[in-house]
Design a protein around this motif. Sequence first.
Motif, PDB file in Angstrom:
ATOM      1  N   VAL A   1       0.839  -1.200   0.000  1.00  0.00           N
ATOM      2  CA  VAL A   1       0.000   0.000   0.000  1.00  0.00           C
ATOM      3  C   VAL A   1       0.876   1.252   0.000  1.00  0.00           C
ATOM      4  CG1 VAL A   1      -1.780   1.289   1.242  1.00  0.00           C
ATOM      5  CG2 VAL A   1      -1.833  -1.218   1.213  1.00  0.00           C
ATOM      6  N   ARG A   2       0.582   2.169  -0.892  1.00  0.00           N
ATOM      7  CA  ARG A   2       1.271   3.459  -0.968  1.00  0.00           C
ATOM      8  C   ARG A   2       0.261   4.550  -0.712  1.00  0.00           C
ATOM      9  NH1 ARG A   2       4.402  -0.200  -1.185  1.00  0.00           N
ATOM     10  NH2 ARG A   2       6.113  -0.476  -2.662  1.00  0.00           N
ATOM     11  N   ILE A   3       0.639   5.552   0.075  1.00  0.00           N
ATOM     12  CA  ILE A   3      -0.241   6.691   0.351  1.00  0.00           C
ATOM     13  C   ILE A   3       0.544   7.966   0.097  1.00  0.00           C
ATOM     14  CG2 ILE A   3      -1.600   7.910   2.097  1.00  0.00           C
ATOM     15  CD1 ILE A   3      -2.051   5.192   3.452  1.00  0.00           C
ATOM     16  N   ILE A   4      -0.047   8.845  -0.696  1.00  0.00           N
ATOM     17  CA  ILE A   4       0.553  10.139  -1.001  1.00  0.00           C
ATOM     18  C   ILE A   4      -0.323  11.212  -0.371  1.00  0.00           C
ATOM     19  CG2 ILE A   4       1.193  11.753  -2.834  1.00  0.00           C
ATOM     20  CD1 ILE A   4       1.451   9.237  -4.665  1.00  0.00           C
ATOM     21  N   ILE A   5       0.273  12.052   0.459  1.00  0.00           N
ATOM     22  CA  ILE A   5      -0.462  13.142   1.107  1.00  0.00           C
ATOM     23  C   ILE A   5      -0.084  14.448   0.416  1.00  0.00           C
ATOM     24  CG2 ILE A   5      -0.860  14.431   3.228  1.00  0.00           C
ATOM     25  CD1 ILE A   5      -0.016  11.887   4.765  1.00  0.00           C
ATOM     26  N   ASN A   6      -1.076  15.134  -0.112  1.00  0.00           N
ATOM     27  CA  ASN A   6      -0.891  16.462  -0.703  1.00  0.00           C
ATOM     28  C   ASN A   6      -1.487  17.482   0.251  1.00  0.00           C
ATOM     29  OD1 ASN A   6       0.236  15.654  -3.282  1.00  0.00           O
ATOM     30  ND2 ASN A   6      -1.791  14.849  -3.747  1.00  0.00           N
ATOM     31  N   GLU A   7      -0.662  18.393   0.734  1.00  0.00           N
ATOM     32  CA  GLU A   7      -1.153  19.438   1.631  1.00  0.00           C
ATOM     33  C   GLU A   7      -1.367  20.715   0.830  1.00  0.00           C
ATOM     34  OE1 GLU A   7       0.207  19.283   6.003  1.00  0.00           O
ATOM     35  OE2 GLU A   7       2.005  18.981   4.783  1.00  0.00           O
ATOM     36  N   MET A   8      -2.525  21.321   1.027  1.00  0.00           N
ATOM     37  CA  MET A   8      -2.871  22.536   0.297  1.00  0.00           C
ATOM     38  C   MET A   8      -2.911  23.725   1.235  1.00  0.00           C
ATOM     39  SD  MET A   8      -6.036  21.012  -1.925  1.00  0.00           S
ATOM     40  CE  MET A   8      -6.780  20.325  -0.470  1.00  0.00           C
ATOM     41  N   LYS A   9      -2.371  24.834   0.767  1.00  0.00           N
ATOM     42  CA  LYS A   9      -2.501  26.088   1.503  1.00  0.00           C
ATOM     43  C   LYS A   9      -3.921  26.601   1.310  1.00  0.00           C
ATOM     44  CE  LYS A   9       2.268  27.449   1.093  1.00  0.00           C
ATOM     45  NZ  LYS A   9       3.137  28.581   1.174  1.00  0.00           N
ATOM     46  N   GLY A  10      -4.400  27.396   2.260  1.00  0.00           N
ATOM     47  CA  GLY A  10      -5.740  27.952   2.164  1.00  0.00           C
ATOM     48  C   GLY A  10      -5.963  28.788   0.920  1.00  0.00           C
ATOM     49  N   GLU A  11      -4.890  29.309   0.352  1.00  0.00           N
ATOM     50  CA  GLU A  11      -5.011  30.105  -0.870  1.00  0.00           C
ATOM     51  C   GLU A  11      -5.174  29.247  -2.114  1.00  0.00           C
ATOM     52  OE1 GLU A  11      -0.325  30.903  -1.848  1.00  0.00           O
ATOM     53  OE2 GLU A  11      -1.208  31.942  -0.149  1.00  0.00           O
ATOM     54  N   ASN A  12      -5.021  27.929  -1.946  1.00  0.00           N
ATOM     55  CA  ASN A  12      -5.152  27.006  -3.075  1.00  0.00           C
ATOM     56  C   ASN A  12      -6.348  26.071  -2.936  1.00  0.00           C
ATOM     57  OD1 ASN A  12      -2.754  28.012  -4.195  1.00  0.00           O
ATOM     58  ND2 ASN A  12      -1.520  26.619  -2.989  1.00  0.00           N
ATOM     59  N   PHE A  13      -7.295  26.433  -2.083  1.00  0.00           N
ATOM     60  CA  PHE A  13      -8.443  25.581  -1.801  1.00  0.00           C
ATOM     61  C   PHE A  13      -9.650  26.482  -1.584  1.00  0.00           C
ATOM     62  CE2 PHE A  13     -10.817  23.061   1.519  1.00  0.00           C
ATOM     63  CZ  PHE A  13     -11.254  22.061   0.681  1.00  0.00           C
ATOM     64  N   ALA A  14     -10.755  26.153  -2.222  1.00  0.00           N
ATOM     65  CA  ALA A  14     -11.959  26.981  -2.104  1.00  0.00           C
ATOM     66  C   ALA A  14     -13.170  26.124  -1.786  1.00  0.00           C
ATOM     67  CB  ALA A  14     -12.208  27.753  -3.395  1.00  0.00           C
TER      68      ALA A  14
ATOM     69  N   ALA B   1     -17.362  26.636  -2.028  1.00  0.00           N
ATOM     70  CA  ALA B   1     -18.489  27.446  -2.490  1.00  0.00           C
ATOM     71  C   ALA B   1     -18.042  28.791  -3.059  1.00  0.00           C
ATOM     72  CB  ALA B   1     -19.502  27.655  -1.364  1.00  0.00           C
ATOM     73  N   GLY B   2     -16.934  28.777  -3.803  1.00  0.00           N
ATOM     74  CA  GLY B   2     -16.478  29.989  -4.476  1.00  0.00           C
ATOM     75  C   GLY B   2     -15.664  30.939  -3.625  1.00  0.00           C
ATOM     76  N   THR B   3     -15.311  30.547  -2.426  1.00  0.00           N
ATOM     77  CA  THR B   3     -14.517  31.400  -1.535  1.00  0.00           C
ATOM     78  C   THR B   3     -13.244  30.667  -1.136  1.00  0.00           C
ATOM     79  OG1 THR B   3     -16.518  32.408  -0.621  1.00  0.00           O
ATOM     80  CG2 THR B   3     -14.508  32.644   0.667  1.00  0.00           C
ATOM     81  N   LEU B   4     -12.108  31.329  -1.340  1.00  0.00           N
ATOM     82  CA  LEU B   4     -10.852  30.738  -0.902  1.00  0.00           C
ATOM     83  C   LEU B   4     -10.902  30.530   0.606  1.00  0.00           C
ATOM     84  CD1 LEU B   4      -8.240  32.794  -2.937  1.00  0.00           C
ATOM     85  CD2 LEU B   4      -8.883  30.397  -3.282  1.00  0.00           C
ATOM     86  N   VAL B   5     -10.374  29.412   1.060  1.00  0.00           N
ATOM     87  CA  VAL B   5     -10.394  29.108   2.491  1.00  0.00           C
ATOM     88  C   VAL B   5      -9.671  30.198   3.281  1.00  0.00           C
ATOM     89  CG1 VAL B   5      -9.586  27.449   4.220  1.00  0.00           C
ATOM     90  CG2 VAL B   5     -10.686  26.641   2.144  1.00  0.00           C
ATOM     91  N   CYS B   6      -8.598  30.763   2.706  1.00  0.00           N
ATOM     92  CA  CYS B   6      -7.862  31.806   3.414  1.00  0.00           C
ATOM     93  C   CYS B   6      -8.690  33.079   3.579  1.00  0.00           C
ATOM     94  CB  CYS B   6      -6.539  32.110   2.721  1.00  0.00           C
ATOM     95  SG  CYS B   6      -6.691  32.778   1.055  1.00  0.00           S
ATOM     96  N   ASP B   7      -9.732  33.272   2.754  1.00  0.00           N
ATOM     97  CA  ASP B   7     -10.597  34.441   2.838  1.00  0.00           C
ATOM     98  C   ASP B   7     -11.852  34.213   3.684  1.00  0.00           C
ATOM     99  OD1 ASP B   7      -8.846  35.786   1.153  1.00  0.00           O
ATOM    100  OD2 ASP B   7      -9.998  35.314  -0.655  1.00  0.00           O
ATOM    101  N   ALA B   8     -12.110  32.966   4.015  1.00  0.00           N
ATOM    102  CA  ALA B   8     -13.328  32.634   4.761  1.00  0.00           C
ATOM    103  C   ALA B   8     -13.150  33.007   6.234  1.00  0.00           C
ATOM    104  CB  ALA B   8     -13.632  31.149   4.634  1.00  0.00           C
ATOM    105  N   PRO B   9     -14.236  33.445   6.860  1.00  0.00           N
ATOM    106  CA  PRO B   9     -14.144  33.745   8.301  1.00  0.00           C
ATOM    107  C   PRO B   9     -13.861  32.462   9.085  1.00  0.00           C
ATOM    108  CG  PRO B   9     -16.412  33.943   7.514  1.00  0.00           C
ATOM    109  CD  PRO B   9     -15.551  33.683   6.323  1.00  0.00           C
ATOM    110  N   ALA B  10     -13.061  32.581  10.115  1.00  0.00           N
ATOM    111  CA  ALA B  10     -12.738  31.421  10.959  1.00  0.00           C
ATOM    112  C   ALA B  10     -13.979  30.934  11.675  1.00  0.00           C
ATOM    113  CB  ALA B  10     -11.658  31.786  11.965  1.00  0.00           C
ATOM    114  N   LYS B  11     -14.076  29.607  11.818  1.00  0.00           N
ATOM    115  CA  LYS B  11     -15.232  29.030  12.507  1.00  0.00           C
ATOM    116  C   LYS B  11     -14.834  28.586  13.869  1.00  0.00           C
ATOM    117  CE  LYS B  11     -17.810  27.559   8.501  1.00  0.00           C
ATOM    118  NZ  LYS B  11     -18.479  26.509   7.817  1.00  0.00           N
TER     119      LYS B  11
END
Length: 64
Positions: free
Chosen positions: A39-52, A54-64
């Motif tokens: 078994v091989r597992i590859i983990i890709n980590e995304m910055k909030g600026e590279n993930f959205a 509902a049309g809003t970048l995670v880095c721009d979303a209000p913290a929950k």
Amino acid sequence: MPIVMVNIKEGRTVEQKRAMVTGMTKVVSETMDVPQSAVRIIINEMKGENFAIAGTLVCDAPAK
């Protein structure tokens, strides 16, 4: 040889990733009837600026 790709938002600890790959390896091994060593597992980590959501970048979303 199963290869699993996991995309996650950055910020998880090494301990969390270690626990995830341990559990995933076990499940994939059992369900695909292959040894854990195959078994091989590859983990890709995304910055909030590279993930959205509902049309809003995670880095721009209000913290929950």
